[in-house]
Design an enzyme around this catalytic site. Structure first.
Site, PDB file in Angstrom:
ATOM      1  N   HIS A 143      18.842  18.690  30.511  1.00 26.82           N
ATOM      2  CA  HIS A 143      19.455  19.782  31.275  1.00 26.82           C
ATOM      3  C   HIS A 143      18.942  19.740  32.711  1.00 26.82           C
ATOM      4  CE1 HIS A 143      15.689  21.878  30.997  1.00 26.82           C
ATOM      5  NE2 HIS A 143      15.790  22.146  29.696  1.00 26.82           N
TER       6      HIS A 143
ATOM      7  N   HIS B  71      15.195  18.687  33.394  1.00 25.19           N
ATOM      8  CA  HIS B  71      14.890  17.252  33.264  1.00 25.19           C
ATOM      9  C   HIS B  71      15.534  16.472  34.409  1.00 25.19           C
ATOM     10  CE1 HIS B  71      15.218  18.922  29.057  1.00 25.19           C
ATOM     11  NE2 HIS B  71      13.937  18.642  29.164  1.00 25.19           N
TER      12      HIS B  71
ATOM     13  N   CYS C 247       0.695  24.633  18.324  1.00 27.21           N
ATOM     14  CA  CYS C 247       2.094  24.989  18.609  1.00 27.21           C
ATOM     15  C   CYS C 247       2.908  23.702  18.568  1.00 27.21           C
ATOM     16  CB  CYS C 247       2.227  25.670  19.971  1.00 27.21           C
ATOM     17  SG  CYS C 247       3.972  25.911  20.405  1.00 27.21           S
TER      18      CYS C 247
ATOM     19  N   CYS D 203       5.005  23.017  21.756  1.00 30.25           N
ATOM     20  CA  CYS D 203       4.213  22.443  22.870  1.00 30.25           C
ATOM     21  C   CYS D 203       3.560  21.135  22.438  1.00 30.25           C
ATOM     22  CB  CYS D 203       3.058  23.349  23.285  1.00 30.25           C
ATOM     23  SG  CYS D 203       3.459  24.968  23.887  1.00 30.25           S
TER      24      CYS D 203
ATOM     25  N   CYS E 289       2.231  31.783  20.615  1.00 32.77           N
ATOM     26  CA  CYS E 289       2.124  30.854  21.741  1.00 32.77           C
ATOM     27  C   CYS E 289       2.657  31.534  23.002  1.00 32.77           C
ATOM     28  CB  CYS E 289       2.929  29.593  21.431  1.00 32.77           C
ATOM     29  SG  CYS E 289       3.313  28.620  22.886  1.00 32.77           S
TER      30      CYS E 289
ATOM     31  N   HIS F  95       6.062  29.607  24.242  1.00 36.54           N
ATOM     32  CA  HIS F  95       7.280  29.707  23.431  1.00 36.54           C
ATOM     33  C   HIS F  95       7.468  31.066  22.770  1.00 36.54           C
ATOM     34  CE1 HIS F  95       6.728  25.337  23.866  1.00 36.54           C
ATOM     35  NE2 HIS F  95       8.030  25.361  23.955  1.00 36.54           N
TER      36      HIS F  95
ATOM     37  N   LYS G 154      15.388  32.803  32.341  1.00 39.05           N
ATOM     38  CA  LYS G 154      14.941  31.555  31.750  1.00 39.05           C
ATOM     39  C   LYS G 154      16.152  30.846  31.140  1.00 39.05           C
ATOM     40  CE  LYS G 154      11.409  29.802  28.837  1.00 39.05           C
ATOM     41  NZ  LYS G 154      11.006  29.734  27.506  1.00 39.05           N
TER      42      LYS G 154
ATOM     43  N   LYS H 276      19.382  28.224  25.218  1.00 38.75           N
ATOM     44  CA  LYS H 276      20.644  28.014  24.507  1.00 38.75           C
ATOM     45  C   LYS H 276      21.233  29.338  24.045  1.00 38.75           C
ATOM     46  CE  LYS H 276      21.286  23.692  22.298  1.00 38.75           C
ATOM     47  NZ  LYS H 276      21.150  22.918  21.065  1.00 38.75           N
TER      48      LYS H 276
HETATM   49  N1  MSP Z   1       7.315  14.870  26.212  1.00 42.53           N
HETATM   50  C1  MSP Z   1       6.612  15.717  27.103  1.00 42.53           C
HETATM   51  C2  MSP Z   1       6.140  14.941  28.313  1.00 42.53           C
HETATM   52  C3  MSP Z   1       5.259  13.760  28.018  1.00 42.53           C
HETATM   53  S1  MSP Z   1       4.860  12.899  29.485  1.00 42.53           S
HETATM   54  C4  MSP Z   1       3.621  11.903  29.064  1.00 42.53           C
HETATM   55  C5  MSP Z   1       7.519  16.841  27.565  1.00 42.53           C
HETATM   56  N2  MSP Z   1       8.829  16.643  27.466  1.00 42.53           N
HETATM   57  S2  MSP Z   1       9.974  17.708  27.857  1.00 42.53           S
HETATM   58  O1  MSP Z   1      11.210  17.151  27.372  1.00 42.53           O
HETATM   59  O2  MSP Z   1       9.627  19.001  27.392  1.00 42.53           O
HETATM   60  O3  MSP Z   1      10.066  17.681  29.400  1.00 42.53           O
HETATM   61  C6  MSP Z   1       9.264  18.502  30.198  1.00 42.53           C
HETATM   62  C7  MSP Z   1       9.643  18.263  31.637  1.00 42.53           C
HETATM   63  O4  MSP Z   1      11.029  18.571  31.877  1.00 42.53           O
HETATM   64  C8  MSP Z   1       8.916  19.154  32.616  1.00 42.53           C
HETATM   65  O5  MSP Z   1       7.619  18.700  32.882  1.00 42.53           O
HETATM   66  C9  MSP Z   1       9.825  19.062  33.805  1.00 42.53           C
HETATM   67  O6  MSP Z   1       9.664  17.803  34.358  1.00 42.53           O
HETATM   68  C10 MSP Z   1      11.182  19.160  33.144  1.00 42.53           C
HETATM   69  N3  MSP Z   1      11.636  20.547  32.958  1.00 42.53           N
HETATM   70  C11 MSP Z   1      12.087  21.085  31.792  1.00 42.53           C
HETATM   71  N4  MSP Z   1      12.530  22.347  32.042  1.00 42.53           N
HETATM   72  C12 MSP Z   1      12.343  22.653  33.338  1.00 42.53           C
HETATM   73  C13 MSP Z   1      12.739  23.735  34.165  1.00 42.53           C
HETATM   74  N5  MSP Z   1      13.307  24.835  33.700  1.00 42.53           N
HETATM   75  N6  MSP Z   1      12.523  23.606  35.501  1.00 42.53           N
HETATM   76  C14 MSP Z   1      11.998  22.468  36.053  1.00 42.53           C
HETATM   77  N7  MSP Z   1      11.642  21.441  35.298  1.00 42.53           N
HETATM   78  C15 MSP Z   1      11.556  21.569  33.920  1.00 42.53           C
HETATM   79  O7  MSP Z   1       6.985  17.844  28.023  1.00 42.53           O
END
Ligand code: MSP
Length: 647
Positions: free
Chosen positions: A19, A22, A127, A130, A145, A148, A297, A300
């Site tokens: 989304h 990412h 968690c 997380c 948590c 979450h 926030k 879904k």
């Molecule tokens: N798998 C772990 C990361 C391991 S790295 C060695 C993880 N994955 S995640 O799919 O949850 O992705 C987290 C990352 O997605 C955040 O650190 C950020 O880069 C991005 N984001 C997810 N939601 C976000 C927002 N709402 N806003 C900005 N970035 C965020 O954690």
């Protein structure tokens, strides 16, 4: 030798498709990678997916598939999205890649050989969302948590530990000696305070599931998912001779870009693991802020998750890239507003940049048939000076990881270009003066096409095409009006959106809340004779409020959960409703392992007639989501305690 620049994004969980959040990190990393390539630096840009761990194992189980098949499906959605968003990653790593797994085992052995790993027992809170262990102090009341807002699991298992406590001093010394190591400043202070408050040894293996990298020489143990995942940044550089120097060259700049919620893993655990193995550390951990959507926030259930593919399809990939890069200074939290996106599109892309190109090419066509001669006077003037100052500013901001500020500076230049045309008034100038004015603006727009290319790669290439320089490789520009130009007829770069189109897009992008979850069982009593039904009631009769009030719903905390012998669908639960404890038999065994349920706050129908199921007395019913198959449980989004009324 040219400077080496290695930039990474987090490897994303394969729990769902990507989304806005990412896409944001990945677009930021892409803009930085493209910027360094423009300078002729050796660049390596790494992204990928985090395939292992209990979260993915559980999701796969609920979906009735294998973890690998589940991971494959969502890894593919990431690959596709990055392709659509013009992301120029050099490699895509997955933690299920065998060469990565081998490096994880190697790192483990190195840390063990150096005496930093020991076997113990872990008992505490975890968690799964997380994939993180928590101490009681770090949780909200009711063992919830704080990220979450869900009750965490209590786990007790044999586990290997990493001697993290031994690394507090070396870490603090490193932070002190390398102020650039954690950015921005507020995150640096947070991490330093965390390390100063004392580090506990870290549990780094799990035994209750097997979806992970096996611990070398310890059957039954899999490597903790974060140790596995963090290793990707190094393992990805072991894959080819081309990639190796990006870690091995001590002068290579290594930048890990991520969201702020995972800065601790990157700025504390990861460097400690590397120190333990005797490997070099990255140069910078940059933790950016979080996006909300229209002040809320993203979730879904709210139906407000921004899908980058949809927005890019409607407005163009570069419009989406521009907005997310421009809207918030990297490091700050920010809000994604659909109206804000449309406003920036019209004002900054269609109007400022689009018009500058359009007016310049339009005049070149009108006065010179598209072929502007070399001007007789060599005239760069104040615009040339502003151009050089802008280059310096962009350079400074990009080195400081501030694409938003770099874009602000470029747009000042774009606006200055439009103001220059207004003032120079080529329409009332002499032919030779016109050649100078148009050569100057063409030189400016040409420089701008290069300058915007890290941010708007596709539209920058289109600008170059219209400027008669198709296929020109983005490079650090110079301002040189003294050349003849042959340009094409202008084609709008960003067609302006009229009010109807804007309204249509806003309607299309409006949040669509998901349908309320159906309850597990129909209401107890329904007055058959007076019943009305409509499509909205799914064929069930309408009930009065008085009927609804007959159902007593209360929160309950699960304290005990165990299988009912010889009943593969049933679990016996003991739940706490305030001071009262009850036993409930629930048909959720295929969707939940008993250990997952303990500590959860659920919703129970408390005035359902007691029943005996498979010889076990049941005094109530849990609300669950799903039809034939259970998809989830109705839990509570805050720590409210057991026995509270639900209405
Ligand atoms: N798998 C772990 C990361 C391991 S790295 C060695 C993880 N994955 S995640 O799919 O949850 O992705 C987290 C990352 O997605 C955040 O650190 C950020 O880069 C991005 N984001 C997810 N939601 C976000 C927002 N709402 N806003 C900005 N970035 C965020 O954690």
């Amino acid at each position: 030798m040219s400077q080496r620049f290695y930039i990474t994004t987090p490897i994303y969980y394969v729990s769902d498709k990507p989304h806005l959040g990412h896409a944001y990190t990945t677009i930021v990393a892409d803009a930085l990678a493209r910027y360094h390539r423009m300078h002729g630096h050796a660049v390596r840009f790494q992204t990928g997916t985090d395939d292992h761990g209990q979260k993915i194992a559980r999701l796969a189980e609920q979906a009735g598939t294998t973890p690998k098949a589940y991971a494959d499906k969502y890894a593919e959605t990431y690959l596709q999205t990055w392709r659509t968003l013009d992301i120029t990653n050099d490699d895509f790593i997955r933690t299920t890649d065998p060469d990565h797994e081998a490096v994880v085992a190697e790192l483990w052995r190195k840390m063990a050989e150096a005496g930093h790993i020991y076997l113990g027992d872990y008992e505490g809170w975890y968690c799964v969302a997380c994939e993180q262990f928590y101490t009681e102090k770090e949780l909200l009341p009711g063992n919830v948590c704080s990220v979450h807002k869900r009750p965490v699991d209590r786990i007790k298992e044999s586990s290997y530990y990493f001697r993290l406590s031994a690394f507090a001093e070396p870490l603090l010394a490193h932070y002190e000696a390398h102020p650039e190591f954690i950015q921005p400043e507020n995150r640096r202070n947070e991490v330093i305070a965390f390390v100063k408050s004392g580090l506990q040894d870290l549990s780094i293996s799990r035994t209750t599931f097997d979806w992970g990298v096996p611990v070398p020489g310890a059957p039954g143990h899999v490597v903790y998912v974060w140790l596995d995942a963090l290793t990707n940044y190094y393992s990805a550089t072991r894959r080819s001779d081309e990639a190796k120097p990006f870690w091995d060259d001590p002068d290579a700049q290594i930048v890990h870009m991520m969201g702020k919620e995972i800065s601790r893993f990157h700025a504390v655990y990861w460097p400690a693991f590397l120190m333990a193995a005797g490997w070099r550390l990255p140069t910078t951990i940059f933790a950016h802020g979080w996006w909300t959507v229209e002040g809320e926030k993203m979730s879904k259930t709210r139906g407000n998750v921004v899908d980058p593919i949809v927005v890019s399809g409607d407005l163009g990939v570069d419009a989406f890239r521009y907005f997310v890069l421009r809207e918030i200074p990297l490091g700050n939290d920010g809000d994604y507003s659909r109206e804000g996106l449309l406003a920036r599109y019209n004002a900054e892309l269609a109007n400022d940049l689009g018009n500058l190109l359009n007016r310049t090419l339009g005049m070149a066509q009108k006065y010179f048939g598209g072929h502007v001669p070399v001007p007789s006077e060599d005239y760069a003037g104040t615009l040339g000076e502003l151009f050089d100052r802008t280059l310096e500013q962009v350079e400074r901001e990009m080195r400081a990881f501030q694409p938003s500020r770099a874009l602000t500076a470029i747009w000042e230049l774009v606006r200055a270009g439009n103001a220059y045309i207004d003032q120079a008034a080529p329409w009332s100038a002499s032919e030779s003066r016109r050649a100078t004015i148009l050569s100057t603006t063409l030189a400016l727009v040409h420089g701008i096409a290069h300058l915007v290319s890290p941010f708007l790669p596709e539209r920058a290439a289109e600008m170059l095409r219209q400027l008669g320089r198709p296929g020109e490789k983005p490079s650090w520009p110079t301002f040189s009006p003294g050349q003849g130009w042959s340009v094409t007829a202008p084609v709008p770069l960003f067609p302006r959106l009229d009010d109807d189109r804007k309204a249509a897009l806003l309607a299309k992008w409006a949040p669509k809340a998901e349908a309320p979850a159906p309850v597990a069982a129909p209401p107890t009593a329904a007055p058959a004779a007076a019943a009305l039904s409509s499509p909205a009631t799914n064929g069930k009769p309408l009930i009065s409020f008085a009927d609804f009030e007959k159902i007593e719903l209360r929160t309950a905390i699960v304290r005990v959960a165990e299988p009912v012998p010889k009943a593969k669908k049933l679990l016996r639960l003991e739940v706490e409703l305030g001071a009262e404890r009850r036993q409930i038999v629930s048909g959720i065994a295929e969707a939940y392992a008993p250990a997952e349920l303990v500590g959860k706050t659920v919703v129970v129908i408390t005035n359902l007639e007691p029943a005996t199921i498979r010889g076990v007395k049941s005094e109530g019913m849990l609300l669950a989501v799903g039809g034939q198959a259970i998809l989830g449980l109705c839990t509570v989004d805050r720590a409210v305690g057991g026995g509270e009324p639900v209405k």
